[in-house]
Design a protein around this motif. Structure first.
Motif, mmCIF file in Angstrom:
data_model
loop_
_atom_site.group_PDB
_atom_site.id
_atom_site.type_symbol
_atom_site.label_atom_id
_atom_site.label_comp_id
_atom_site.label_asym_id
_atom_site.label_seq_id
_atom_site.Cartn_x
_atom_site.Cartn_y
_atom_site.Cartn_z
ATOM 1 N N UNK A 68 0.849 -1.083 -0.144
ATOM 2 C CA UNK A 68 0.161 0.056 0.154
ATOM 3 C C UNK A 68 0.908 1.131 0.103
ATOM 4 N N UNK A 69 1.908 1.143 0.670
ATOM 5 C CA UNK A 69 2.735 2.215 0.798
ATOM 6 C C UNK A 69 3.487 2.750 -0.657
ATOM 7 N N UNK A 73 2.661 6.078 -2.710
ATOM 8 C CA UNK A 73 3.874 6.822 -2.738
ATOM 9 C C UNK A 73 4.114 7.424 -4.092
ATOM 10 N N UNK A 74 4.361 6.146 -4.963
ATOM 11 C CA UNK A 74 4.438 6.464 -6.427
ATOM 12 C C UNK A 74 3.297 6.993 -7.349
ATOM 13 N N UNK A 76 0.884 9.043 -5.939
ATOM 14 C CA UNK A 76 0.839 10.312 -5.767
ATOM 15 C C UNK A 76 1.813 11.219 -6.259
ATOM 16 N N UNK A 77 3.111 10.652 -6.320
ATOM 17 C CA UNK A 77 4.404 11.291 -6.556
ATOM 18 C C UNK A 77 3.993 11.700 -8.260
ATOM 19 N N UNK A 78 3.621 10.628 -9.030
ATOM 20 C CA UNK A 78 3.596 10.810 -10.192
ATOM 21 C C UNK A 78 2.574 11.950 -10.661
ATOM 22 N N UNK A 79 1.329 11.966 -10.020
ATOM 23 C CA UNK A 79 0.372 13.058 -10.001
ATOM 24 C C UNK A 79 0.784 14.376 -9.797
ATOM 25 N N UNK A 80 1.699 14.572 -8.777
ATOM 26 C CA UNK A 80 1.973 15.648 -8.057
ATOM 27 C C UNK A 80 2.864 16.201 -9.151
ATOM 28 N N UNK A 197 12.306 13.587 -2.820
ATOM 29 C CA UNK A 197 11.850 14.503 -1.232
ATOM 30 C C UNK A 197 10.013 14.152 -1.470
ATOM 31 N N UNK A 198 9.524 14.442 -2.393
ATOM 32 C CA UNK A 198 8.003 14.028 -2.388
ATOM 33 C C UNK A 198 7.657 12.841 -2.161
#
Length: 271
Positions: A68-69, A73-74, A76-80, A197-198
């Motif tokens: 899940x982590x 993480x991956x 949300x970072x790609x979208x951001x 960092x994200x």
């Protein structure tokens, strides 16, 4: 004198590095102790290492929380990055009205205390049936990291000469071609450091995860908190779980350290 000064600075650097790394090393060592050895005062420096704690936390289902982590993480970072990098490029190199006001509004979203917005967020996700879902955490973590990405990447884009972009346009490249084929290559170290960092912020986030997920979408920080019980803290098992949680970040940082250092020296720490 120069050799003495250089040697002294080198020694000081190693001492500081050891001080910063020691808590991580101690957590890792504690994971190999028994529960009684983990709480001994003074601490047990000599003991028989055991993999029992790692076996227990793995059989308890840490693999699902780990997955899940990783996914949250991956994703949300790609979208951001997809939303934040173009915004940073526009705010750095294009003519945008009220640019300073926009930048202040973006960073002001980080001023909000998390505890002050958790109830509205809880009710919102409850009404749209997203409680205890990975999608909820992905959206929250992406929104949490977008201001960071915009401000960091803007400083990197500011170091790119606008004449380079004009030269590519003279050669017949479109704005998108100049962005993807030239500008992103020039700021690649900054992009790597920003993405790393994200990912770290999303990987370590606890408050949203523990407040909005409890079974299906719980992440590693939530799992580690389960060893804080009414009977007390299970330090050895918690340390074993923490070691598993820390290891991916250390490995990722080790393999990207050159890009990270180079990116941070490009201008990410500038105002």
């Amino acid at each position: 004198m120069k050799k003495i000064t250089s040697g002294g600075l080198t020694l000081l650097t190693y001492v500081i590095a050891i001080l910063f790394f020691f808590p991580i090393l101690w957590i890792f060592i504690t994971g190999f102790k028994t529960e009684s050895e983990a709480i001994n005062i003074p601490p047990s420096l000599f003991f028989k290492p055991s993999l029992e704690n790692f076996q227990i936390v793995w059989e308890a289902g840490i693999g699902g929380f780990f997955a899940n982590s990783v996914f949250v993480t991956l994703a949300s970072t790609v979208i951001a990055l997809l939303l934040g990098v173009p915004a940073a490029y526009a705010l750095a190199l294009l003519k945008v009205k009220h640019k300073d006001d926009i930048l202040f509004w973006i960073i002001s979203t980080r001023f909000l205390p998390i505890a002050g917005i958790i109830i509205p967020l809880y009710l919102l996700f409850k009404n749209v049936n997203l409680l205890d879902s990975l999608l909820a955490l992905i959206l929250l973590y992406a929104g949490m990291n977008i201001p960071l990405i915009i401000w960091m990447m803007r400083s990197f884009f500011n170091d790119v000469s606008f004449e380079i972009i004009e030269a590519t346009q003279v050669d017949g490249a479109s704005g998108l071609q100049a962005f993807f084929q030239v500008v992103l290559l020039l700021v690649r170290p900054g992009l790597v450091s920003t993405a790393l960092l994200s990912m770290v912020f999303a990987w370590n986030e606890f408050f949203f995860a523990v407040s909005l997920s409890y079974t299906n979408a719980a992440t590693l920080p939530v799992y580690m908190a389960s060893y804080m019980t009414q009977e007390g803290l299970f330090w050895a098992k918690m340390s074993a779980a923490a070691s598993i949680s820390i290891l991916p970040v250390i490995i990722l940082g080790w393999f990207t350290q050159r890009q990270l250092v180079r990116g941070l020296t490009m201008g990410a720490v500038k105002g």
